[in-house]
Write a protein that holds these residues in place. Structure first.
Motif, PDB file in Angstrom:
ATOM      1  N   ASP A 149       0.817  -1.218   0.000  1.00  0.00           N
ATOM      2  CA  ASP A 149       0.000   0.000   0.000  1.00  0.00           C
ATOM      3  C   ASP A 149       0.851   1.268   0.000  1.00  0.00           C
ATOM      4  OD1 ASP A 149      -2.461   1.301  -0.093  1.00  0.00           O
ATOM      5  OD2 ASP A 149      -2.528   1.559   2.079  1.00  0.00           O
ATOM      6  N   LEU A 150       1.848   1.298  -0.869  1.00  0.00           N
ATOM      7  CA  LEU A 150       2.722   2.466  -0.993  1.00  0.00           C
ATOM      8  C   LEU A 150       2.631   3.003  -2.412  1.00  0.00           C
ATOM      9  CD1 LEU A 150       4.977   4.273   0.266  1.00  0.00           C
ATOM     10  CD2 LEU A 150       6.626   2.629  -0.679  1.00  0.00           C
ATOM     11  N   HIS A 151       2.366   4.283  -2.539  1.00  0.00           N
ATOM     12  CA  HIS A 151       2.319   4.921  -3.856  1.00  0.00           C
ATOM     13  C   HIS A 151       3.718   5.384  -4.248  1.00  0.00           C
ATOM     14  CE1 HIS A 151       1.010   7.304  -7.262  1.00  0.00           C
ATOM     15  NE2 HIS A 151       1.661   8.345  -6.772  1.00  0.00           N
ATOM     16  N   ILE A 152       4.164   4.954  -5.430  1.00  0.00           N
ATOM     17  CA  ILE A 152       5.479   5.329  -5.951  1.00  0.00           C
ATOM     18  C   ILE A 152       5.295   6.433  -6.987  1.00  0.00           C
ATOM     19  CG2 ILE A 152       7.553   4.534  -7.123  1.00  0.00           C
ATOM     20  CD1 ILE A 152       7.134   3.199  -4.423  1.00  0.00           C
ATOM     21  N   HIS A 153       6.044   7.526  -6.828  1.00  0.00           N
ATOM     22  CA  HIS A 153       5.935   8.634  -7.775  1.00  0.00           C
ATOM     23  C   HIS A 153       7.291   8.920  -8.400  1.00  0.00           C
ATOM     24  CE1 HIS A 153       5.772  12.839  -9.189  1.00  0.00           C
ATOM     25  NE2 HIS A 153       4.523  12.536  -9.502  1.00  0.00           N
ATOM     26  N   ILE A 154       7.337   8.864  -9.729  1.00  0.00           N
ATOM     27  CA  ILE A 154       8.533   9.213 -10.489  1.00  0.00           C
ATOM     28  C   ILE A 154       8.082  10.035 -11.690  1.00  0.00           C
ATOM     29  CG2 ILE A 154      10.560   8.357 -11.747  1.00  0.00           C
ATOM     30  CD1 ILE A 154      10.210   5.694 -10.244  1.00  0.00           C
ATOM     31  N   GLN A 155       8.708  11.161 -11.898  1.00  0.00           N
ATOM     32  CA  GLN A 155       8.350  11.979 -13.051  1.00  0.00           C
ATOM     33  C   GLN A 155       8.815  11.304 -14.340  1.00  0.00           C
ATOM     34  OE1 GLN A 155       9.345  16.148 -12.869  1.00  0.00           O
ATOM     35  NE2 GLN A 155       9.070  16.235 -10.652  1.00  0.00           N
ATOM     36  N   GLN A 156       7.899  11.199 -15.294  1.00  0.00           N
ATOM     37  CA  GLN A 156       8.237  10.547 -16.558  1.00  0.00           C
ATOM     38  C   GLN A 156       9.417  11.236 -17.245  1.00  0.00           C
ATOM     39  OE1 GLN A 156       7.272   7.795 -17.964  1.00  0.00           O
ATOM     40  NE2 GLN A 156       5.717   7.234 -16.449  1.00  0.00           N
ATOM     41  N   ALA A 157       9.511  12.548 -17.098  1.00  0.00           N
ATOM     42  CA  ALA A 157      10.603  13.287 -17.740  1.00  0.00           C
ATOM     43  C   ALA A 157      11.964  12.836 -17.219  1.00  0.00           C
ATOM     44  CB  ALA A 157      10.426  14.787 -17.507  1.00  0.00           C
ATOM     45  N   ASP A 158      12.009  12.393 -15.964  1.00  0.00           N
ATOM     46  CA  ASP A 158      13.277  11.953 -15.383  1.00  0.00           C
ATOM     47  C   ASP A 158      13.741  10.606 -15.945  1.00  0.00           C
ATOM     48  OD1 ASP A 158      13.389  14.200 -13.853  1.00  0.00           O
ATOM     49  OD2 ASP A 158      12.754  13.246 -11.977  1.00  0.00           O
ATOM     50  N   LEU A 159      12.825   9.883 -16.585  1.00  0.00           N
ATOM     51  CA  LEU A 159      13.158   8.558 -17.115  1.00  0.00           C
ATOM     52  C   LEU A 159      13.635   8.610 -18.562  1.00  0.00           C
ATOM     53  CD1 LEU A 159      10.168   6.630 -15.536  1.00  0.00           C
ATOM     54  CD2 LEU A 159      12.563   6.395 -14.888  1.00  0.00           C
ATOM     55  N   VAL A 160      13.614   9.797 -19.157  1.00  0.00           N
ATOM     56  CA  VAL A 160      14.113   9.949 -20.536  1.00  0.00           C
ATOM     57  C   VAL A 160      15.637   9.798 -20.528  1.00  0.00           C
ATOM     58  CG1 VAL A 160      14.310  11.490 -22.502  1.00  0.00           C
ATOM     59  CG2 VAL A 160      12.187  11.444 -21.166  1.00  0.00           C
ATOM     60  N   THR A 161      16.135   8.878 -21.313  1.00  0.00           N
ATOM     61  CA  THR A 161      17.577   8.605 -21.311  1.00  0.00           C
ATOM     62  C   THR A 161      18.285   9.313 -22.469  1.00  0.00           C
ATOM     63  OG1 THR A 161      17.251   6.576 -22.594  1.00  0.00           O
ATOM     64  CG2 THR A 161      17.304   6.365 -20.194  1.00  0.00           C
ATOM     65  N   THR A 162      19.563   9.539 -22.268  1.00  0.00           N
ATOM     66  CA  THR A 162      20.427  10.141 -23.281  1.00  0.00           C
ATOM     67  C   THR A 162      21.324   9.051 -23.867  1.00  0.00           C
ATOM     68  OG1 THR A 162      22.195  10.596 -21.701  1.00  0.00           O
ATOM     69  CG2 THR A 162      20.462  12.277 -21.951  1.00  0.00           C
ATOM     70  N   PRO A 163      22.000   9.333 -24.983  1.00  0.00           N
ATOM     71  CA  PRO A 163      22.959   8.348 -25.511  1.00  0.00           C
ATOM     72  C   PRO A 163      24.016   7.938 -24.485  1.00  0.00           C
ATOM     73  CG  PRO A 163      22.497  10.018 -27.171  1.00  0.00           C
ATOM     74  CD  PRO A 163      21.802  10.462 -25.913  1.00  0.00           C
TER      75      PRO A 163
END
Length: 484
Positions: A234-248
């Motif tokens: 019962d734990l909500h995990i929050h991660i901004q989608q923009a932070d998951l964008v990867t670079t080369p």
């Protein structure tokens, strides 16, 4: 300080012994210390090893650093106990290097000294507001919930705020987050200190922010630890989608490091697993690409923490180390909170008579041999003085890392024995001399069989509460139980 004349008198009094053993003292009874002692005893028959520790309890961070809900990690103490019971090994608890006995005195008492006392201080952020109430080093918080006697009275205020910010994204930060967010019914079955369990049961913390300077690809935790915290009920995990964008550059890092790729995959899956939090649900926010700029004072309580100002960062390549480093962008945002934990690294402490690198928090060494002078073309070593563990390499790695570290240091010791640099012909009083010196200073020694009394009593108390052990958390009671 005791006179060296007295120590020399002790040496003369036992000079009639034939073929005296080589005597080695290991300072610190954590994994680095016990692995070193074990390997010395196995490699060199006849060598005597004494392990000293400033605490009445052995095992270092296995006891005070490993999370209470990780009992499998603590099984290694069975192996260390067998080492301590070896007839050629003695444990001297409640003996502090620097106050009970000095390093020069130990070097006169023993043929060799191995320093493995770990890291008992913390790195500083050096930003405004760091002295506000409500800000703690993660080490202090970990010691508090693990029952370390130095932090028994830390008493973090968990009731005046619903939000905690943890600065750092290593395993210690994840442990702290898990302890703050885990259902206390589960913690009650562990060896968590009772004072910490009571505080957590009354805690108002509902949101925890884990803040890191770099991105999800560079996070320093292990996949096992991450899976655990993501699996809290019962734990909500929050991660901004923009932070998951990867670079080369990120893709190259993941291609070259399977663990980094696995961590990124776990975070990506967690980010897409749900929507917003349900009413009353606890929340864990992974915050990437942010570094602390300053701590903010509360508007309501003078001298108390009210929030953290973070500067947004971007990653740039470091040509020298081939790593991506975080640099500030000049954009800022605030997180309101009443509790902050700095999980930015432990730091070893310097002692008199020991070369020390204050910036790295380590003793200058080569493979474990302490360097008296590394600035000249020809390196000079401190004869008979070695290091192992965090004092040697910095506060990195897991418990098993100390096993390989100890092998490295043992190789130096064995080489010096084989070359005659360390010789039993140089008669040293060893443990008998140490006992006499400590007795002359009225130092109460806690030998291993006295620790076993503490161990049995903690297990007895724990059994009454359906726990593996109920830790004794004050110096006075630890010493009292040890001498019963």
């Amino acid at each position: 300080m005791a006179s060296f004349g007295k120590i020399r008198w002790i040496s003369r009094s036992i000079s009639t012994l034939s073929s005296p053993p080589l005597r080695i003292c290991v300072v610190g009874s954590g994994p680095a210390g016990f692995y070193t002692a074990e390997k010395i005893l196995k490699a060199h028959e006849g060598v005597e090893v004494d392990v000293i520790d400033r605490l009445p309890t052995p095992f270092g961070l296995v006891r005070s650093g490993v999370a209470p809900d990780h009992p499998e990690t603590k099984i290694v103490t069975n192996q260390f106990s067998r080492v301590a019971r070896n007839e050629r090994c003695s444990f001297f608890g409640n003996v502090s290097l620097g106050s009970s006995v000095t390093l020069p005195e130990l070097r006169e008492l023993y043929n060799a000294v191995v320093l493995a006392y770990g890291a008992e201080s913390d790195r500083s952020l050096g930003i405004p507001g760091e002295d506000l109430a409500g800000i703690y080093a993660a080490r202090e918080f970990v010691w508090w919930y693990n029952g370390h006697p130095d932090c028994r009275n830390l008493d973090p205020d968990l009731k005046s705020t619903d939000t905690a910010v943890i600065l750092g994204q290593g395993n210690v930060a994840l442990d702290a987050a898990r302890i703050l967010l885990c259902p206390t019914k589960e913690l009650a079955k562990t060896d968590i200190a009772s004072h910490a369990l009571s505080a957590l049961e009354e805690s108002s913390i509902r949101k925890v922010y884990l803040v890191g300077r770099r991105g999800p690809v560079q996070a320093a935790w292990t996949a096992k630890e991450l899976r655990e915290v993501l699996g809290i009920k019962d734990l909500h995990i929050h991660i901004q989608q923009a932070d998951l964008v990867t670079t080369p550059a990120d893709e190259i890092e993941m291609k070259n490091n399977r663990i980094r790729k696995r961590i990124y995959e776990l975070l990506s899956k967690a980010a897409t697993a749900g929507q917003g939090p349900a009413p009353g649900q606890r929340e864990l926010h992974f915050v990437f690409f942010r570094k602390p700029d300053r701590f903010l004072e509360s508007d309501d309580r003078s001298g108390h923490l009210g929030g953290v100002r973070l500067e947004k960062t971007t990653l740039k390549g470091d040509d020298e180390s081939a790593k991506q480093v975080a640099v500030g962008t000049g954009e800022y945002e605030d997180i309101s909170c009443g509790l902050a934990l700095k999980s930015i690294g432990y730091k070893s402490v310097a002692i008199d008579g020991l070369p020390f690198d204050n910036y790295k928090g380590t003793v200058p060494n080569l493979g474990g041999r302490v360097l008296a002078d590394a600035s000249k073309d020809h390196m000079q070593y401190e004869t008979g003085l070695y290091v192992c563990g965090w004092l040697k390499r910095g506060p990195t790695g897991i418990i098993a890392t100390n096993l390989y570290c100890a092998e490295d240091t043992l190789a130096c010791i064995s080489d010096d024995i084989n070359k005659g640099v360390l010789s039993s012909n140089s008669l040293k009083p060893g443990r008998e001399g140490l006992r006499q010196l400590l007795d002359s200073r009225n130092t109460r020694i806690v030998p291993f069989d006295a620790w076993e009394k503490i161990d049995l009593e903690e297990k007895r108390r724990g059994n009454l509460k359906n726990k593996p052990r109920e830790k004794i958390t004050t110096w006075d009671e630890l010493l009292e139980v040890a001498t019963e």
